[in-house]
Enzyme design. Structure first.
Site, PDB file in Angstrom:
ATOM      1  CE  LYS A   1      -3.744  -2.255   2.070  1.00 37.69           C
ATOM      2  NZ  LYS A   1      -4.610  -2.599   3.665  1.00 37.69           N
TER       3      LYS A   1
ATOM      4  CG  ASP B   1      -9.565  -1.074   4.496  1.00 39.39           C
ATOM      5  OD1 ASP B   1      -9.696  -1.046   3.720  1.00 39.39           O
ATOM      6  OD2 ASP B   1      -9.080  -1.699   5.683  1.00 39.39           O
TER       7      ASP B   1
ATOM      8  CD  GLN C   1      -3.378  -5.165   6.379  1.00 39.34           C
ATOM      9  OE1 GLN C   1      -3.373  -3.629   5.434  1.00 39.34           O
ATOM     10  NE2 GLN C   1      -3.472  -5.832   5.874  1.00 39.34           N
TER      11      GLN C   1
END
Ligand code: NDP
Length: 269
Positions: free
Chosen positions: A40, A107, A84
Site C-alpha cells: 500500500k 477500507d 490493517q
C-alpha cells in the site's frame, strides 16, 4: 489494469493542488500484514499520496488503538485512516472499525459505509469487491440476469460483493462453510467468485463451461502462493479467469488509492 487505474489516480492527484494523505496503522508483527502495508505504501508513493505508517506493538490495548484512531480522525491533514486487519486478540475489530470517521474510512468497512452500500447510496466501498467489479467491467461482463455465485460471506469480501452484483442485476447465490452441496451451486454460475481462503477449493468439475471465474483467495502453501481455484484445470473451461498472484490483489491496492483520492476530494471540497 491495476497500473492503468493507478495512472488515472496519479493524473487526477497531480491536478488537485494538494497531496492526499493516508495513515495506515499496523498492530503487531503479522508477516502477511507487513507485506500488505508495504504494498500500500509503495502504491501511495507511485500515485502521489502521502503515506504515514503507525507501527504499534503486539501488546497494544484496545484503548490505546482507539486513542490513536481518534487522534487521526481529528487531524485535518489526514484524509484516510486504515487499520490493517487482523488485529491481536485483545482488540475487538468491530470496535476499531466503528471508531474510524466514516468520511476517512477508505477500507469502506464502517457500518455507515456498509449501510450506504446496502441501500444503494454513494459512499466509500471496500477495495477488494470494488476491484473485482472493475475487472468485470473491463471485459464488459453482462451482469443483467447472470447467475453469480459468491463463495464466502465475510464482511470485507463476500457480502459486499454479493450486494454489488445484485445491484448490477445478477441473480446472486452466496455460499459458505455450511452450504450443503457446493459443487451443485457453483456449477450453475455464469460468474463464479471464490473468496473462501481454501487452496484450490474450486476444481474444474465445479465450473460451468465458459463461466467467468474470479479468484479472490490468497493462500500461503508449502509450494508458494495460490488462490482458491485450481487455475490450470479451470482455465481450460472458463471463458475468463483471474490468476493468483497478480489478479485481484493488485486491483485491491489500486482501488484503495482511488478511495483515498475520493475521500480527500469529498472532505476538502
Ligand atoms: P474469511 O475467512 O473471513 O471468510 C471466508 C469465507 O469463506 C467464510 O464465509 C466461510 O464460511 C467461507 N468458507 C470457508 N471454507 C469454505 C468451504 N469449504 N466452502 C464454502 N465456503 C467456505 O476470509 P476473507 O473473506 O477475509 O478472505 C477470503 C480469501 O480472500 C482469503 O484467502 C484472503 O486471504 C483473500 N483476500 C484477498 C484479498 C485480495 O486483495 N486479493 C483481500 C481480502 C482477502 P463461514 O462464514 O461459514 O465460516
Amino acid at each position: 489494469m491495476a497500473a492503468g487505474l493507478k495512472d488515472k489516480v496519479a493524473g487526477e492527484i497531480s491536478s488537485l493542488g494538494f497531496k492526499p494523505r493516508l495513515d495506515v496503522v499496523l498492530v503487531g508483527e503479522n508477516p502477511a500484514s507487513k507485506v500488505y502495508v508495504k504494498m500500500k505504501n509503495i502504491a501511495c508513493e507511485k500515485v502521489g499520496i502521502e503515506s504515514v505508517k503507525h507501527s504499534l506493538p503486539d501488546t497494544t490495548t484496545q484503548e490505546e488503538l482507539l486513542s490513536l484512531v481518534s487522534k487521526l480522525n481529528a487531524d485535518p491533514a489526514v484524509d484516510g485512516v486504515l487499520v490493517q486487519l487482523p488485529l491481536p486478540k485483545q482488540i475487538a475489530e468491530s470496535a476499531v472499525i466503528k471508531a474510524i470517521d466514516p468520511a476517512k474510512d477508505v477500507d469502506g468497512f464502517h457500518p455507515v459505509n456498509m449501510g450506504l452500500l446496502l441501500s444503494g447510496q454513494p459512499g466509500l466501498t471496500p477495495s477488494t469487491p470494488t476491484g473485482v467489479i472493475a475487472m468485470l467491467d473491463s471485459i464488459n461482463f453482462n451482469y443483467n440476469g447472470a447467475k453469480a455465485v459468491v463463495v464466502g460471506r465475510s464482511n470485507i469480501v463476500g457480502k459486499p460483493l454479493a450486494i454489488m452484483l445484485l445491484q448490477r442485476n445478477c441473480t446472486v447465490t452466496v455460499c459458505h462453510s455450511k452450504t450443503k452441496n457446493l459443487p451443485e451451486e457453483t456449477r450453475q454460475a455464469d460468474l463464479l467468485i471464490a473468496a473462501a481462503g481454501k487452496p484450490k477449493l474450486i476444481t474444474a468439475d465445479m465450473v460451468k463451461e465458459d463461466a467467468v471465474v474470479i479468484d479472490v483467495g490468497i493462500n500461503r502453501t508449502d509450494s508458494g502462493l495460490c488462490g482458491d481455484v485450481d487455475f490450470d484445470a479451470v482455465k481450460e473451461k472458463a471463458s475468463a479467469i483471474s490468476p493468483v498472484p497478480g489478479g485481484v490483489g493488485p486491483m485491491t491496492v489500486a482501488s484503495l488509492m482511488r478511495n483515498t483520492l475520493e475521500a480527500a476530494k469529498e472532505r476538502r471540497k
